[in-house]
Design a protein around this motif. Structure first.
Motif, PDB file in Angstrom:
ATOM      1  N   GLY A 100       0.778  -1.216   0.000  1.00 32.84           N
ATOM      2  CA  GLY A 100       0.000   0.000   0.000  1.00 32.84           C
ATOM      3  C   GLY A 100       0.814   1.273   0.000  1.00 32.84           C
ATOM      4  O   GLY A 100       0.245   2.363  -0.115  1.00 32.84           O
ATOM      5  N   LYS A 152       2.905   2.456  -2.265  1.00 33.06           N
ATOM      6  CA  LYS A 152       2.799   3.122  -3.568  1.00 33.06           C
ATOM      7  C   LYS A 152       1.445   3.820  -3.701  1.00 33.06           C
ATOM      8  O   LYS A 152       1.357   4.951  -4.188  1.00 33.06           O
ATOM      9  N   ASP A 153       0.393   3.147  -3.244  1.00 33.80           N
ATOM     10  CA  ASP A 153      -0.947   3.744  -3.307  1.00 33.80           C
ATOM     11  C   ASP A 153      -1.039   4.999  -2.453  1.00 33.80           C
ATOM     12  O   ASP A 153      -1.697   5.972  -2.826  1.00 33.80           O
ATOM     13  N   PHE A 154      -0.369   4.980  -1.296  1.00 36.46           N
ATOM     14  CA  PHE A 154      -0.382   6.134  -0.397  1.00 36.46           C
ATOM     15  C   PHE A 154       0.225   7.353  -1.082  1.00 36.46           C
ATOM     16  O   PHE A 154      -0.313   8.461  -1.010  1.00 36.46           O
ATOM     17  N   GLU A 194       0.452   7.805  -4.345  1.00 36.48           N
ATOM     18  CA  GLU A 194      -0.373   8.172  -5.493  1.00 36.48           C
ATOM     19  C   GLU A 194      -1.642   8.913  -5.081  1.00 36.48           C
ATOM     20  O   GLU A 194      -2.247   9.606  -5.905  1.00 36.48           O
ATOM     21  N   LYS A 195      -2.042   8.787  -3.825  1.00 36.42           N
ATOM     22  CA  LYS A 195      -3.238   9.482  -3.345  1.00 36.42           C
ATOM     23  C   LYS A 195      -2.994  10.973  -3.114  1.00 36.42           C
ATOM     24  O   LYS A 195      -3.938  11.729  -2.866  1.00 36.42           O
ATOM     25  N   HIS A 196      -1.727  11.389  -3.195  1.00 41.02           N
ATOM     26  CA  HIS A 196      -1.409  12.787  -2.899  1.00 41.02           C
ATOM     27  C   HIS A 196      -0.577  13.408  -4.021  1.00 41.02           C
ATOM     28  O   HIS A 196       0.545  13.889  -3.789  1.00 41.02           O
ATOM     29  N   PRO A 197      -1.131  13.440  -5.229  1.00 37.60           N
ATOM     30  CA  PRO A 197      -0.395  14.014  -6.366  1.00 37.60           C
ATOM     31  C   PRO A 197      -0.194  15.514  -6.255  1.00 37.60           C
ATOM     32  O   PRO A 197       0.577  16.092  -7.010  1.00 37.60           O
ATOM     33  N   GLU A 198      -0.908  16.162  -5.325  1.00 37.86           N
ATOM     34  CA  GLU A 198      -0.717  17.596  -5.135  1.00 37.86           C
ATOM     35  C   GLU A 198       0.632  17.901  -4.483  1.00 37.86           C
ATOM     36  O   GLU A 198       1.168  19.007  -4.615  1.00 37.86           O
ATOM     37  N   GLU A 243       4.338  12.631   4.959  1.00 39.52           N
ATOM     38  CA  GLU A 243       3.556  12.743   6.191  1.00 39.52           C
ATOM     39  C   GLU A 243       3.744  14.107   6.851  1.00 39.52           C
ATOM     40  O   GLU A 243       2.786  14.700   7.352  1.00 39.52           O
TER      41      GLU A 243
END
Length: 213
Positions: free
Chosen positions: A8, A10-12, A14-18, A80
């Protein structure tokens, strides 16, 4: 378990492209558009847990900061911190600093920070040092005419090696500190490693060098 092996991770990111630029090649030559301004761009190569670059971005809102790190676990630590601050002038990249010209245009970067980089003390690992000539070539390829490279370390051997490497590359040593914390230098923002090593009594070295492009 190291986070780079955590399911997970990588998914974490990718959830924050900003905050994590997932397609950095698309922004080559257009980082000003990514930040929405024309402020100078400063890179930190090897971010540690992110304390330095986050504090720098908070302290200098008129500068755009980009943290570059290869290890996923470290990138997550920086992210983070950024999620707590949500600094508009900080972006995070996961990539190899040996290939900067793939992601930045000539003259696009004003300053590069190398903080407490791995010294790779064995001779056979010399090419892995971030102040080895191939890395200097990478930095120089994106730096503007007055661009600066700032190195901070507690490792005397790496510091001495770097001074020689800079000189052989034709760089100019602007300022050199042989004991930063005992100097009159003001406004020093410490990394996690710097705080740890200085508390042990380790001397902190610092140098500003220019490429004379």
């Amino acid at each position: 378990m190291r986070l780079r092996h955590k399911p997970g991770a990588k998914d974490f990111l990718e959830k924050h492209p900003e905050f994590v630029t997932l397609n950095p090649t698309d922004w080559k030559g257009k980082w000003g558009k990514r930040f929405g301004n024309t402020h100078p761009i400063h890179l930190e190569i090897g971010t540690g847990k992110g304390r330095f670059i986050v504090e720098m971005a908070k302290t200098y809102p008129e500068i755009n900061f980009i943290g570059i790190e290869l290890q996923t676990s470290v990138v997550i630590s920086v992210l983070e911190k950024q999620l707590e601050e949500k600094l508009p002038n900080l972006q995070i990249l996961q990539l190899d600093a040996a290939n900067l010209k793939e992601f930045f245009e000539v003259n696009e970067v004003a300053r590069i920070y190398l903080n407490f980089s791995d010294p790779w003390p064995k001779n056979r690992h010399e090419k892995r040092r971030l102040t080895y000539r191939t890395f200097l070539e990478s930095y120089s390829s994106v730096m503007d005419n007055s661009g600066e490279l700032i190195l901070k370390t507690d490792n005397q051997n790496l510091f001495e090696y770097s001074l020689v490497s800079f000189s052989e590359f034709g760089m100019t040593l602007k300022e050199v500190w042989l004991n930063l914390h005992e100097s009159s230098f003001e406004g020093n923002i410490m990394t996690e490693y710097e705080e740890k090593f200085s508390k042990k009594g380790n001397r902190i070295y610092r140098v500003i060098a220019t490429f004379n492009n």
